[in-house]
Design an enzyme around this catalytic site. Structure first.
Site, PDB file in Angstrom:
ATOM      1  N   GLU A 415       0.842  -1.202   0.000  1.00  0.00           N
ATOM      2  CA  GLU A 415       0.000   0.000   0.000  1.00  0.00           C
ATOM      3  C   GLU A 415       0.881   1.258   0.000  1.00  0.00           C
ATOM      4  OE1 GLU A 415      -2.313  -0.622   3.492  1.00  0.00           O
ATOM      5  OE2 GLU A 415      -3.050  -2.559   2.785  1.00  0.00           O
ATOM      6  N   ALA A 459      -5.568  -4.064   1.004  1.00  0.00           N
ATOM      7  CA  ALA A 459      -6.001  -5.394   1.446  1.00  0.00           C
ATOM      8  C   ALA A 459      -4.744  -6.210   1.732  1.00  0.00           C
ATOM      9  CB  ALA A 459      -6.848  -6.073   0.372  1.00  0.00           C
ATOM     10  N   GLU A 460      -4.486  -6.438   3.009  1.00  0.00           N
ATOM     11  CA  GLU A 460      -3.221  -7.063   3.400  1.00  0.00           C
ATOM     12  C   GLU A 460      -3.109  -8.521   2.959  1.00  0.00           C
ATOM     13  OE1 GLU A 460      -3.646  -3.340   5.472  1.00  0.00           O
ATOM     14  OE2 GLU A 460      -5.028  -5.054   5.312  1.00  0.00           O
ATOM     15  N   GLN A 482       1.832  -1.957   5.540  1.00  0.00           N
ATOM     16  CA  GLN A 482       2.103  -0.557   5.868  1.00  0.00           C
ATOM     17  C   GLN A 482       2.338  -0.321   7.356  1.00  0.00           C
ATOM     18  OE1 GLN A 482      -0.879   2.857   5.158  1.00  0.00           O
ATOM     19  NE2 GLN A 482       0.422   2.828   3.328  1.00  0.00           N
ATOM     20  N   ASP A 485       0.200  -3.021  12.883  1.00  0.00           N
ATOM     21  CA  ASP A 485      -1.133  -3.023  13.481  1.00  0.00           C
ATOM     22  C   ASP A 485      -2.200  -3.550  12.526  1.00  0.00           C
ATOM     23  OD1 ASP A 485      -0.413  -0.646  15.779  1.00  0.00           O
ATOM     24  OD2 ASP A 485       0.646  -0.570  13.860  1.00  0.00           O
ATOM     25  N   ILE A 487      -1.573  -5.948  10.141  1.00  0.00           N
ATOM     26  CA  ILE A 487      -1.081  -7.184   9.534  1.00  0.00           C
ATOM     27  C   ILE A 487      -2.094  -8.317   9.644  1.00  0.00           C
ATOM     28  CG2 ILE A 487       0.058  -8.235  11.559  1.00  0.00           C
ATOM     29  CD1 ILE A 487       2.470  -8.774   9.682  1.00  0.00           C
ATOM     30  N   PRO A 489      -5.319  -8.956   8.876  1.00  0.00           N
ATOM     31  CA  PRO A 489      -6.076  -9.524   7.758  1.00  0.00           C
ATOM     32  C   PRO A 489      -5.265 -10.504   6.908  1.00  0.00           C
ATOM     33  CG  PRO A 489      -6.512  -7.183   7.932  1.00  0.00           C
ATOM     34  CD  PRO A 489      -5.378  -7.476   8.875  1.00  0.00           C
ATOM     35  N   HIS A 530      -1.277   2.304  15.863  1.00  0.00           N
ATOM     36  CA  HIS A 530      -0.028   2.620  15.189  1.00  0.00           C
ATOM     37  C   HIS A 530       1.166   2.370  16.113  1.00  0.00           C
ATOM     38  CE1 HIS A 530      -2.923   4.749  12.660  1.00  0.00           C
ATOM     39  NE2 HIS A 530      -2.030   4.657  11.694  1.00  0.00           N
TER      40      HIS A 530
END
Length: 730
Positions: A415, A459-460, A482, A485, A487, A489, A530
């Site tokens: 992303e 969309a991870e 990105q 926090d 990760i 999905p 974050h």
């Protein structure tokens, strides 16, 4: 058939009656029936073996045979690529997998070519036939198929990336590609509820990828009927507006209609028009598996209605009606198949079982071809006239640039990692370019182009799942999540797919992806979403290397090792350290590497051993300096640098010297990484200790937004200092 030229979408729906196709000869129809019957008889033999307690699980393809055999006879084994699901027995037989190989899998024999007894039966895998290893997770292979198709397209455009490279100690296999290959991916209708299914359609549509999505709809997801699973009860109506697709909804029990549908879909994909979607209505004459009894939720009337649509009976009638075989001919064919399956089963149940030794069980958890822990990888920084000290962010960017120049297989995506998705803006000088929220990939797209550095959807799972398919196909994806926090999905892919590809396939497949992830707090306002840590969750996953540098030079050398490594690597980069003064270093050159599993001794000491990593390294150093200045306590600090593997030998050597040890990390104390280190020290070094093992870590909660709360939640230098003083006084 109607074509929508506006959307680039083609739709067709076949009639339910079987009519002879001009493309199918009598011999082909006999072959199709033989494969269908062979699949059913292997199912029946497995059921018998399960009842005899000679195998341990059974799930059948009964009722799906016509659709699957059609795919196998139209598509090309060893040319096209296949990501099937657990009912695709008939497909595998049509591609050339033998009945004996399938039964060896059911037995869990050592000679099982799919997994060597490591996976359940019906988890297909065959490098020879391009059947990529499959897990039990529903729909997770959808994204792998998309990544595989992307890799095939990339190699076609960049043939230099597919050739063996001899300029480095790490060689890779030659990759074959054809330019018009198709990727087959199938799921049951129930799996279309999974998010990864929709993410894969999204990317395949956007990129016009040559993937044939096959939905085998037998009306149930175990006991859940289709109308409960799918709004409106028909998946075709839900996907109909995806552009660039060829769509077909067919009677999946009619072999002629199925062959026609796959011929049209394959032609659409090979012509470069985009993906295809085949929705086949099939039946499930047996229960979901032998662990299920469908009489508990299906009335007999429904089962009888299904029996009237049995694809074997329908194909028999076709052969009889068209005069291709008479009753005696069909009986002879079936007796031949029955004997073939009986003999295959007899051989399978007599086959030797896997070796139950620790060494054999652990084989292929990690690569045997390339050992990233080898001390021979250690190198010294290159001395140049440029001695400017650079930040961790700078040297990570430099490493990515160096490695992309060295290895044309590397692509970077995630992303916001691109400079600009609208590449014309860059070329026209209208924008400077972004290159990630932390600017770590800045300038890479500008140098290497949008085919090698590009943005993913938000969309991870899409990021990691596509990377799995690319890497299995021979590419080297270096992807970015990105923020740590977010990760979660991708957890399915990171836990059940990426690290298991090599072990579950008994070493025949691998997926050496690097996943870069900014992690951690100390941000002054980073708050709950974050500031998270959670590295221990991933160190608990066999098959993935976990790296966590604390300074610029280590980040550069370890990232280079990670990229050249033949295993999946989770590369954790602490956001607070990206541009801190602490740990800056000069550029070490394009070949600087650091082995995994080798701790760095940050500070010598004789009184206490302090084991740490990441952002607590500079904080521990501050505390140790204060403890010596004010209390005369000499603390030895070990920066682990990598968490899986970690340097046990360095820890043990230091503890034997100091007899006191503490473990410091940013993550929560309970169930954190330090618990494992502390437990092993207590287990193996108890007699060397003069005091209990001490831990300093975060509170067992998330990080708050208000800085005065964050300071209390996260371990501070003063907390570490006080622990040093208390431990020395014990």
């Amino acid at each position: 058939m109607a074509r929508s030229t506006a959307s680039g979408t083609e739709r067709s729906r076949t009639t339910p009656s079987a009519t002879l196709s001009s493309t199918l000869s009598a011999e082909q129809l006999v072959s199709i029936y033989r494969l269908m019957y062979l699949s059913r008889r292997v199912d029946d033999r497995e059921i018998l073996l399960k009842r005899q307690q000679k195998i341990f699980f059974q799930i059948s393809a009964a009722g799906h045979e016509a659709l699957q055999v059609a795919a196998g006879v139209v598509l090309k084994s060893g040319y096209d690529w296949f990501f099937p699901y657990y009912r695709d027995r008939a497909l595998c037989l049509a591609l050339g997998v033998t009945a004996e190989e399938l039964l060896l899998q059911a037995v869990g024999a050592a000679a099982d070519p799919a997994s060597g007894g490591r996976q359940m039966p019906s988890h297909w895998s065959s490098p020879k036939h391009h059947i990529v290893s499959q897990s039990s997770c529903t729909a997770s292979q959808c994204l792998h198929a998309v990544g595989c198709a992307e890799a095939g397209r990339y190699f076609t455009k960049h043939p230099e990336a597919a050739q063996k490279h001899d300029g480095d100690y790490r060689q890779w296999k030659d990759v074959t590609f054809h330019g018009d290959e198709v990727v087959y991916m199938s799921v049951g209708e129930g799996s279309t509820s999974q998010g990864e299914f929709w993410e894969s359609l999204n990317t395949a549509s956007n990129e016009k990828l040559p993937v044939i999505f096959v939905v085998e709809n037998n009306g149930y997801a175990i006991s859940t009927p289709v109308e409960v699973n799918t709004p409106g009860g028909n998946i075709s109506t839900l996907v109909a507006n995806f552009p660039n697709f060829h769509f077909a909804e067919i009677d999946g029990t009619d072999p002629v209609a199925c062959v026609k549908a796959f011929e049209e879909a394959a032609a659409w994909c090979r012509a470069g028009n985009g993906p295809a979607f085949i929705h086949g209505h099939v039946i499930r004459p047996y229960s979901h598996s032998l662990s299920d009894d469908d009489r508990l939720y299906r009335p007999e009337s429904e089962r009888e209605a299904d029996a009237l649509r049995d694809p074997l009976s329908k194909t028999q009638m076709l052969l009889l009606r068209e005069g291709i075989l008479d009753a005696d001919g069909i009986n002879r064919l079936e007796k031949e198949v029955d004997e073939e399956v009986r003999q295959a089963a007899d051989r399978a149940v007599r086959a030797p079982l896997p070796e139950p030794t620790k060494a054999a069980i652990l084989k292929h958890v990690y690569s045997e071809d390339y050992d990233p822990t080898s001390q021979t990888l250690a190198s010294v920084p290159l001395r140049t006239a440029d001695n400017q000290e650079r930040t961790m962010a700078d040297l990570i960017n430099a490493c990515l640039r160096d490695e992309m120049r060295r290895d044309p297989r590397i692509v970077i995506f995630g992303e916001d990692v691109a400079d600009a998705s609208r590449e014309e803006y860059l070329k026209q000088g209208l924008v400077k370019g972004k290159g990630g929220v932390f600017k770590l990939t800045a300038g890479l797209q500008a140098e290497f182009g949008g085919e090698r550095v590009f943005n993913s959807p938000l969309a991870e799972a899409n990021i990691v799942g596509r990377a799995v398919g690319m890497a299995a196909r021979g590419m080297k994806p270096v992807v970015e999540i990105q923020f740590f926090d977010y990760i979660w999905p991708a957890m399915h892919q990171l836990r059940n797919e990426l690290p298991l590809m090599r072990w579950r396939s008994n070493g025949t497949w691998s997926s050496p992806v690097v996943v870069r992830v900014p992690i951690g707090g100390y941000l002054t306002g980073g708050s709950v979403y974050h500031s998270q840590s959670g590295e221990s969750i991933f160190t608990h996953t066999p098959g993935v290397r976990v790296v966590f540098p604390s300074n610029a030079l280590d980040a550069n050398g370890l990232l280079r090792t990670a990229i050249r490594c033949d295993d999946p690597v989770l590369f954790l980069e602490h956001k607070r350290l990206y541009r801190e003064t602490y740990g800056r270093a000069a550029y070490p050159g394009p070949d600087y590497t650091i082995p995994f599993g080798k701790a760095a001794k940050v500070r010598e000491g004789k009184d206490i051993t302090l084991v740490t990593y990441g952002a607590t390294v500079p904080r521990a150093l501050q505390a140790a300096q204060k403890a010596e200045r004010e209390q005369g306590i000499q603390t030895e600090i070990l920066d682990l640098r990598t968490l899986n593997p970690y340097d046990w030998e360095a820890i043990a050597e230091s503890v034997r010297k100091t007899s006191r040890v503490m473990v410091v990390h940013e993550d929560m104390q309970s169930w954190g990484f330090g618990a494992e280190i502390a437990a092993r020290i207590a287990d193996e070094l108890f007699l060397d200790l003069d005091a209990p093992v001490k831990r300093v870590a975060s509170m067992d909660t998330f990080v708050a937004y208000q800085p005065i709360l964050e300071d209390v939640i996260l371990p501070q230098p003063e907390d570490i200092y006080q622990a040093i003083v208390d431990l020395r006084a014990f």
